[in-house]
Every structure is written in C-alpha cells, then in structure tokens.
Design a protein around this motif. Structure first.
Motif, PDB file in Angstrom:
ATOM      1  N   VAL A  29       0.859  -1.179   0.000  1.00 58.56           N
ATOM      2  CA  VAL A  29       0.000   0.000   0.000  1.00 58.56           C
ATOM      3  C   VAL A  29       0.896   1.231   0.000  1.00 58.56           C
ATOM      4  N   LEU A  30       0.609   2.165  -0.926  1.00 60.28           N
ATOM      5  CA  LEU A  30       1.342   3.432  -0.993  1.00 60.28           C
ATOM      6  C   LEU A  30       0.340   4.573  -0.972  1.00 60.28           C
ATOM      7  N   ILE A  31       0.714   5.671  -0.268  1.00 61.60           N
ATOM      8  CA  ILE A  31      -0.127   6.866  -0.199  1.00 61.60           C
ATOM      9  C   ILE A  31       0.640   8.008  -0.876  1.00 61.60           C
ATOM     10  N   HIS A  32      -0.016   8.654  -1.863  1.00 65.11           N
ATOM     11  CA  HIS A  32       0.622   9.707  -2.658  1.00 65.11           C
ATOM     12  C   HIS A  32      -0.059  11.043  -2.354  1.00 65.11           C
ATOM     13  N   GLN A  33       0.753  12.124  -2.323  1.00 61.99           N
ATOM     14  CA  GLN A  33       0.252  13.485  -2.199  1.00 61.99           C
ATOM     15  C   GLN A  33       0.548  14.205  -3.508  1.00 61.99           C
ATOM     16  N   VAL A  34      -0.521  14.635  -4.197  1.00 60.00           N
ATOM     17  CA  VAL A  34      -0.375  15.171  -5.550  1.00 60.00           C
ATOM     18  C   VAL A  34       0.283  16.550  -5.515  1.00 60.00           C
ATOM     19  N   SER A  35      -0.099  17.400  -4.557  1.00 57.66           N
ATOM     20  CA  SER A  35       0.411  18.770  -4.557  1.00 57.66           C
ATOM     21  C   SER A  35       1.918  18.814  -4.327  1.00 57.66           C
ATOM     22  N   LYS A  36       2.450  17.917  -3.528  1.00 58.59           N
ATOM     23  CA  LYS A  36       3.891  17.897  -3.242  1.00 58.59           C
ATOM     24  C   LYS A  36       4.614  16.777  -3.972  1.00 58.59           C
TER      25      LYS A  36
END
Length: 1094
Positions: free
Chosen positions: A909-916
């Motif tokens: 499982v990976l969590i991505h932050q689009v703005s950064k």
C-alpha cells in the motif's frame, strides 16, 4: 325456503309388556286425529318413494368432485343453516317413541303391526320427515311443539325409534366436507401426504398450502378478518369466527360464563322457610313414642350413672375467673408447672441490698474524693457498684431514686437474656481427672538446684545447644516462629510474621534469592531435591533419609509406619469350631419347649387373617427370565407407557414394493439412475439398497447387509431420546421481523434507464464525477471511455493498450482529475470535460509544482507528461515497482492510495500526495495480502482489507485502532458510510457483512442475498442506500438507515433486485457506484456494458 330431509332408520323394536291402557280405542283415535290436524302444515309424513325433493338439489356444487376440504373456506354458507336445522330436528326427534300406536296422516299410516313384522324379519324401514319453515319464529315454536308431542308419544308407548347413523344412508348430493379421520392426534399424519380416509377407504390428501411466512405476513397486513381467522388442523382450512364465537372467546378469556343469559348471582331458593309459622305443616298429634326414651338412650344413661358412681367421671370444677399472675422475683415452687419441667431454668434473682445501699451507710462504705473520681472515670461494665453510696440524716431526706427506670430496664434485660434451657454436663468426679502419677522421689535423679549463671548477652537468649561431649555450650537468638499454627497468608502483606514473648514484631527473613539464584542453586546444590522451604520460619530445611522415605511411602499410598502390617490375620473372639463338650451341662427348661402365650396369640391372629382372606399365600416365583421386546407395540397401561415423559422405541418402517423379490417395473432403477445412486452419499440416498428382480423366491441370495442393518437399527435405539423435551411455544409471527414496506422507503433505483455501449471486453471499473455529469469506465479492451450521464454518449476515448484495473475520479469539485491504473503505472489525467475554468485551473495547479532542493528517494517515480501524452490529457505518471490493482482518493482530493497485492513484500500500500508529489509507504511489514483500501470520509483513519480482516489505522497517531473480523473466506471489496461509523464488505463467498464501529469488531449483520461471489459494494453519499454487485448478474439495492441515537440499531431492508447484465465467462456485474446527488446507481458488467438504473 330450504327444506330438510331427516332419515330415521328403525331397527326391529322389542315389544315389552305394559300395563293395560284404560283409554278406549275411540278416544285414542280422536286424540290422534286432533294432533295430526294441528301439525298438518308443519310435518307431513311422506313415504320415501313419493317424498318431496330437497330444496337446493338443483344448486350448482362446483366443489363436488374435489377433496373433502373443498367448500370449507365459506363457513357462512347456506349449508350451515341446513345443518343447524338437521341438528334441531335430530334433537327434537330423539325422544319420539312409538308402541302400539297408529300415526295417521293424509297419505301414510304406521301401525304397530308393521313394526312387529319388521322386527321379525330384521329389515329396516326408513321414513322421511320433511319440515317446511315459513319464518324463524314459526321454526322455534314448531320445534317446541314437536318436542312436547314427542315427549307425549314417548310417555304413551314403550318403543323407541333409535337415531340412525347419518353415514349409513346419505341421499344428499352435496359432498361431505367434514374430516372423517376422527378425534385422533394430527401428528400421526405429520410425515404422510394424506390426513385420513374417506367412506370408500381412499386417502384424503392434505390441502396444498402455498402460504409461506411472507404470504402469511401480507395476509396479516391486508386481510381485515385475519385476527378472527383460525386454522383447523383436522380439515386443513382457515375458518373465520363469527361475532358470537368471538364474543364467546372474549367472555371465556375474562373468566366469565359462556352463556350470556346465565346469572351467577341468582338468589338461592330456600325449600323450607326460616320464618316461624303460626300453623303447623301437619295437624296430626305427636306419637306416644316421641315422649318415651329409646332403649339406646336408656343404655347410655345407665352407663354414665355407673361411671359416676365408680368415680370414673367427676363433675367439672367451676372455673376461677380471677386473673393469675406469675411473680418473676418470687421464689419458685418446685412443684409448680415450670418447676416440674426437667430442663427449666428459674429466673435470676436480684441480689439483696447491702450496707452501701442504706440511707445511713457505715463510714467505710462511703467513697473518698479520689475513689469517686476513679469511679467516674471507669466504664459502666468495670464498676463494682453501679451507684455512689450517700449518707442522709433521716429517711425522709432521701430523694427519689433517679435510676429506677434504668434499673428496671436492666432487670428486664437480665430476664430476657436468661437461658431458656439447662445444658446437661457430664458428672465427673474431680479426683478421677487427676492422673495417677508416681511420686517424684521415685523418679530421681533430676536437677533440683541452680549451680551456675552464664552472663554476657545484652539481650534475651533465644536458643542454646550443648556439644556431644558435654564440654561446650552454645547460646544464640531463637529463630523459631512463635506465631503458632495459623495461616501464613494473614501476614502476606505485612513485613513481620508474628510477635515474640515481649510482644515485639518478628520480621520476615530477607530472602535475596531471585529466580537466577534459585536456578544456580538447583544446578550446583546436590541436596536441592531434598530441601524444602518452611513458611513459618522462612528457612530452608534439608530432609533426612527417614523423612524422604516417609514422603515416598505416602506418595505410593502406603502406610507411614514401616513396621505396620496391614494384612495381619484377624483374631476371632469366639472359635468357629464345634466343641465336643457344651459350655454348661444343665438340662434345658420345660418352658423352652412350650410356646408362649404371646406366640399363641400371634398365631391365632394369623390363622384368622388367613381364613378371612386378608393374608394370601405367596405365589411361587417365576424363574423363567423376562425380556422386553424393543420392537413390539408398547402397552399404554405398562409401566413405561404410564410414564409421563416416556418416549417409546422408534418403530421400523414396513417394507414396500421396492423390497420385493419381484418388484414392479417402475421400482427398478435404470442405468442412469443406478449410476446417480452410486455417486450419491449414503445420507442423501432415498433407498439404502438397489431394488433387484429374481425369477422366484428360491433365487434370492442371502441378505448381505444383514449385520449392517442390525447395527443401524441398534444405533437408532441407542440414539433414541430418553426424555421428551418441552419446547418453547413461540408464535411464528413473532419471528418475522417487522420490516417497513418498500414503497415507504422510496426513493431508490427500480428501472434500467440507459445502457452505455462501446467497450468490446468486460468493464472492470467505473467512477462518477463529483458533479454527477460525467462517467468514466475502464475495460480489459485497453480503453478508458468518458460518458455523458444524461445521454449515454461517449465524449472521449483514451487507448492504453493494456487492461485497465482501476479508475477513480477526484472527489474535489474544484479539480478535474481522474486516476487510471494499468500494469505498474498510475496516470493522473485531465479529461478536459465540463467547465473550462476548472480544467485550466487543474493544469495550473499541476504545472505550479517546484522541485525541492533536497530530492528524497521515493518508492515511486513521479514524471510529468510530455508530447502526445500531454495532448491526450496525461498530466502526471506514477511508475510503481509492481502491478497496481486499485486506486482510491481521499475525500479532499489531494491524497490517493494505491494497492499492489503481494504477500511476500512489505510494499503493498502506498499513499501519494499530488500537490507535493510525495509518496509514503505507511507499513513497514505486511500482515497478509491486501485486497483493497479506503480513506475515512471525515477522520484521519485508513481502512486496509486483507483476506479475512479489516484493519483500521490512525494515520496521525500511526497505530492500529481496530481490527474487524469479517467472518468470510475472502474479502473482495469495501465501502465506508458517509458518516464514517459503518462499513460494509463484500466477499467472494457470497456474503455481505455490515460493521457498526461503535458497537463491536464483529459483524452487526451478515447478508446472503447473492448466489455467487460479490465483486463490488457502494454507499450513497446522501441517501440511506447501499448496493452490492455479484457474479450472478444482479445488483441488490438495500435501504440502510443509520440513526444519530446510539441506542438504536441501523435499519437494513433489501428493497430491489436489479437485473440486466448478461453473464459472460461466469462473470456478472464487476463494479457498482451511486450517483453523487440522485438516487441512481451505475453498474459495469462482463458483457461490456455500463447500465444506469433510476
């Protein structure tokens, strides 16, 4: 008006001899003719051949050829009235008897001569009485008149017309709808398709009741007469109770009488008046014998006179009316009633007053000032005197006694607490208690004089010891425990273990041994195995060889003393050998040969009892063994049959045609049936053998399954219940949940409105834009299509050349981004649909990103789209190390999570932050293969679903918050309620589980509505709806209301099953999602279509 035919069969009557009638023959004929004219228009008697037809014969009986249950539904038909009239006629005609009379009518005559002839020939004559009623009042009046006439006829003659059996001759064409089984338990026919037999011996089959619990529930809701409808087990029909029957039931339930007109408080009638009458009942003078005493009274009086003369009867003394009192303080008379009581204890006497109680006591009895102060400081129980002695000049100067009330109370308390019984003590001579000891001078030598004193210790010397040679003396502190034989647990929480002779605390010894020292001592000390810890002294004691041997003997169950012989021969006090010489040579007395008077009296009583039959000789015992046949029919009067809770042994089923050596052809199995029989399990087979056909009985071989069948029979008897268990009588209606009607739960999707066609392979995933205007779908044909929801028009198609695993539209309405997952790549795409300002603002947000100064190593490569990808709408490309199966957004639209299922890797499982453009791996190690993930809509919680569990993590605290057990084999999908407190999970074993996070970690409800695996589940954002998609080609929409009241459970009601997708390659509906604002649901299937249900 319907008329009634009453058939009376007359067996041959017996003529009994009666007293001769005094009425002349002419008077008889006149009376009979008068009676006939009175009932001329009421009961004309016809011959059976020429009688009138029954009214109602021409009616159409539509149920005449059906079963006996036909027609019971209409309990209020005219046939009931006819039956009632039949019953009235039967009751009125029961008492009609004819003997020696001639009943003349206009058409027919019956005389006693014919009756005699019929009795001689034994034939039955049947006469039909037809009764016509003009109205109900005439019917009641006629019935009363007929009854009076019938009684008159029965008084005149001695012959009785017995009522014939209504089943012997039945001339009506109407089918009998009653149950002909009889008054037997209906449980006898529980396992059979029929419920009895008709008059021809044919089976009466049970009515086919197609009502299930749902039909029963609907009938209860819609039928206004449901509350007054009861089911008749004997006929299998539903009967509607009339108003009179309902009123009767209500009266009986209230404990009243069934008859409304019955007056339970009716005044009783006195047969004899209680008033004194002036005139006597009879004016006859009294007999002389009423003034002369009888011989019996004379004998009684003479006996009483004799008893008075002899002194056996004494005249009663007059009762002393003066009250008697018992003086508690007086000296008791030993001859009184209480004194004669064996265990009586007299009341305690008060001490006589002494000098100190005088008004002028001697000076030595007066207390000084110090003694008075000491007396006042003492407790009341410790004072020798309970008052202060005082001196007065004269008796007149003595004041009133202030403690009078208190002293009287203490005196009464002494009497109240006085023991009521004298306990018997053993009378022992005190001298007998002194042991007989020898004189001390006979026991010398022993020490008598103190010779030396050893000084040097500054404290008390607790112990001393002398050397074996007697030359040296050792003294020290006493280490023994002086607590005594009390439980050591009393001092468990205290630092001391008891008290010494001076009353000082004995502190526990300081034990510095821990477990490591104990282990080392066990390894190094050779005497560790024989060392025990003494809790009373806190020391370790080494057991000697004798003590170890004693322990071993007690462990083996032997006696502690080694020298004890448990098998020592017993000593007979009297010899068992016959002696030659007797103990005494004295001849026997004569009285030993003569029976005593007591024996003579006993024998005479027994002889008299045998003569009277009170004592019967014992029957010789039957030595033949008695057996209980388990297979025989039990006698209800036997001991086992009379037992209330007895369960009889189960009976074997009688053999049928299939067990014959030459069964009919329809009982023989074909080849296909035989193969199917062999493939079935033994429990599922209807027959436990194969029917076979033989030419003759001699050709039948031995029964191969004899032993096996006997074993099964014994197993049936062994497993037969030994007691009849009482089951709880539960109304089946109470088990049906009270669910609201679906029409009260609208709106919800019911109809298929649009079909979105264009994909050439199965459509795996769909997603709706936040505004609800656009729809995106991903398929295995390698294309992603964007649709307009309202028109089903394909607005844009993007080819990715591989199967698309997941698509997700960003929930942020201010951004137009779609995440697409295929192979190891996740693409963030701007479709350019809708508002151009939002589309351009999305591109500006993505292009405004600036690279940080320190570039961190990330598990995913972020890259901006260029060239053709930019023109297609690609904005960012995220390259993962493994294939991505699911992508999902956070509620705010800045974070998204991806799932790469791999049981051997920690990067699932990976969590991505689009703005950064930053990626995090939240888990350092895996706990099973991850199936899907979801973000909490409000709180910082993250749901991770593995094969059997759903784990809820707190992202801020970085800890596991809850672990939900799904009770299913393999979770396929997950959805979070918009409120965040409820979760639903779909599984591949056709189950949908609902979790209430505030209630428990176990499922609140498990729904098994689908027949195949569940592929997707979804909640609606605003409506109380949730849906599930399955491989059976259906989408089930359920109403799921969640209440703000924590004490009220969620309401879950299935409302609609939506079908439309065709099953392709054993796959049905693959994904389901709701419209964000409307109660619409979208579904994608393996048939390559997306369908909208509204």
């Amino acid at each position: 008006m319907a008329s009634v035919v009453l058939e009376v069969s007359m067996p041959a009557p017996k003529i009994e001899q009666e007293p001769k009638d005094t009425m002349s023959k002419g008077k008889k004929e006149t009376a009979k003719r008068k009676n006939t004219e009175e009932e001329g228009d009421q009961m004309p008697i016809f011959d059976g051949k020429d009688g009138t037809a029954i009214a109602g014969d021409d009616d159409d009986l539509s149920d005449s050829e059906e079963s006996v249950y036909s027609g019971l539904e209409d309990s209020g038909s005219d046939s009931d009235d006819v039956d009632d009239e039949d019953d009235l006629e039967d009751e009125n005609d029961e008492d009609i008897s004819v003997e020696g009379l001639e009943i003349d009518t206009d058409d027919n005559k019956i005389d006693d001569g014919e009756a005699v002839n019929n009795s001689e020939t034994g034939e039955k004559s049947t006469k039909t009485l037809t009764k016509k009623n003009k109205n109900k009042r005439e019917k009641t009046t006629n019935n009363a008149e007929e009854k009076e006439k019938g009684e008159k006829v029965s008084r005149d003659g001695g012959l009785t017309l017995p009522r014939s059996n209504e089943y012997d001759e039945d001339t009506s064409d109407e089918e009998d709808i009653r149950n002909t089984v009889g008054n037997i338990p209906m449980e006898w026919y529980k396992d059979y398709p029929h419920i009895g037999y008709d008059l021809d011996g044919k089976k009466i089959f049970k009515p086919i009741r197609n009502k299930d619990e749902l039909d029963e529930f609907l009938d209860k809701m819609e039928n206004p007469d449901y509350w007054r409808t009861v089911h008749d087990k004997t006929t299998g029909t539903d009967i509607r109770l009339s108003d009179e029957q309902v009123d009767l039931v209500h009266r009986l339930q209230r404990g009243q009488f069934g008859d409304v007109n019955f007056n339970e408080y009716e005044p009783s009638v006195d047969f004899f008046t209680n008033e004194v009458m002036i005139h006597p009942v009879t004016n006859r003078p009294m007999d002389k014998r009423s003034f002369i005493p009888s011989l019996l009274d004379k004998e009684k009086v003479s006996k009483m006179v004799h008893a008075i003369k002899m002194g056996w009867i004494k005249p009663r003394k007059p009762k002393d009316s003066t009250p008697q009192y018992y003086d508690l303080w007086a000296k008791e008379d030993p001859n009184a009633i209480l004194g004669r009581h064996k265990m009586h204890v007299p009341a305690p006497k008060m001490r006589l007053p002494g000098h100190e109680e005088s008004y002028n006591p001697p000076p030595e009895y007066l207390l000084s000032e110090e003694e008075r102060l000491a007396w006042e400081q003492q407790d009341a129980e410790d004072r020798k005197l309970n008052f202060l002695p005082q001196k007065y000049e004269c008796l007149r100067a003595v004041p009133a006694f202030s403690r009078f009330i208190h002293e009287r109370f203490e005196r009464c308390l002494d009497l109240y607490l006085c023991p009521r019984q004298r306990k018997m003590r053993v009378n022992v001579n005190p001298e007998d208690l002194i042991p007989k000891l020898p004189k001390p001078k006979d026991l010398q030598p022993f020490p008598t004089t103190q010779s030396l004193v050893y000084r040097g210790h500054t404290s008390l010397v607790r112990c001393i010891s002398v050397s074996p040679t007697g030359q040296w003396l050792v003294s020290g502190v006493d280490i023994r425990n002086t607590v005594g034989n009390i439980p050591m647990e009393w001092y468990k929480d205290y630092p001391h273990i008891g008290y010494d002779l001076d009353g000082k605390k004995i502190f526990k010894p300081i034990r510095n041994k821990d477990e490591l020292d104990e282990f080392l001592d066990k390894m190094e000390n050779p005497d560790y195995w024989r060392t025990v810890h003494d809790k009373t002294t806190g020391t370790d004691i080494r057991l000697s060889d004798e003590q170890v041997d004693l322990v071993h003997r007690l462990q083996r169950g032997q006696f502690g003393d080694v020298n004890f012989n448990e098998y020592e021969p017993s000593v007979d006090f009297f010899t068992n050998e016959v002696m030659i010489h007797p103990v005494t040579n004295r001849p026997m007395d004569k009285r030993s040969f003569i029976p005593s008077l007591l024996d003579k009296e006993k024998v005479s009583k027994m002889v008299h009892a045998i003569k009277m039959g009170w004592i019967k000789p014992r029957k010789p015992k039957d030595s033949t063994p008695q057996y209980y046949d388990l297979w025989a029919k039990e006698d209800p009067n036997a001991i086992l049959g009379r037992h209330k809770m007895h369960v009889p042994a189960p009976k074997m089923r009688l053999p049928g045609h299939e067990e014959s050596y030459n069964p009919p052809p329809e009982y023989l199995l074909s080849e296909e049936e035989r193969l199917a029989w062999e493939q079935q399990d033994a429990e599922d087979r209807k027959l436990n053998f194969l029917p076979q056909k033989y030419e003759c009985l001699r050709a039948v071989p031995a029964f191969s399954r004899f032993i096996h069948e006997r074993f099964e029979r014994c197993l049936d008897l062994y497993l037969c219940p030994r007691q009849r268990k009482m089951r709880v009588n539960v109304n089946p209606e109470d088990l049906i949940p009270k669910l609201p009607k679906p029409k009260d739960l609208q709106p919800f999707p019911t109809t298929q409105s649009l079909v979105y066609r264009g994909h050439t392979s199965l459509v795996r995933c769909i997603s709706v834009s936040p505004t609800g205007q656009w729809l995106v779908s991903g398929s295995d044909d390698g294309s992603v299509r964007f649709w307009e929801v309202s028109t089903a028009r394909c607005m844009k198609t993007i080819e990715v050349s591989v199967a698309v695993k997941s698509v997700a539209w960003s929930p942020n309405p201010a951004v137009c981004l779609v995440a697409i997952a295929f192979n190891e790549t996740v693409v963030l795409l701007n479709p350019g649909l809708g508002d151009r300002l939002i589309s351009s603002a999305t591109d500006q947000i993505i292009s405004a990103y600036e690279e940080p100064e320190e570039v961190r190593e990330q598990p995913v490569q972020w890259a901006a789209a260029e060239g053709k990808d930019q023109e297609l709408g690609y904005r960012l490309l995220l390259t993962h190390p493994k294939a991505v199966r699911q992508v999902t957004w956070h509620g705010k639209g800045d974070y998204l999570a991806t799932v790469m299922p791999d049981n051997n890797s920690s990067m699932q499982v990976l969590i991505h932050q689009v703005s950064k453009r930053r990626t995090q791996n939240p888990f350092s190690r895996n706990k099973g293969q991850v199936q899907c993930v979801a973000f909490h809509p409000v709180r910082p919680f993250f749901f991770v679903a593995t094969q059997r569990y759903v784990r809820v993590y707190n992202l801020i605290k970085q800890e596991l918050s809850k672990k939900l057990a799904a009770n299913c084999k393999w979770i396929s999908s997950i959805a979070i309620h918009p409120g965040g407190d409820n979760v639903i999970c779909g599984s591949y074993d056709s189950r949908l589980t609902w979790f209430d996070l505030d209630l428990s970690t176990k499922p609140y409800k498990v729904l098994r509505h689908h027949k195949k695996a569940l592929r997707g589940v979804a909640y609606h954002r605003s409506y109380p709806l949730f849906a599930s998609a399955s491989d059976d080609g259906s989408v089930i929409v359920c109403h799921g209301m969640v209440y703000n009241d924590l004490l009220q459970n969620p309401l879950i009601v299935p409302v609609k099953v939506l079908k439309g997708h065709a099953i392709t390659h054993d796959l049905g509906v693959l994904d389901v999602t709701f419209h964000p604002t409307q109660p619409w649901v979208f579904s994608s299937g393996a048939d390559g279509t997306v369908r909208l249900f509204t």
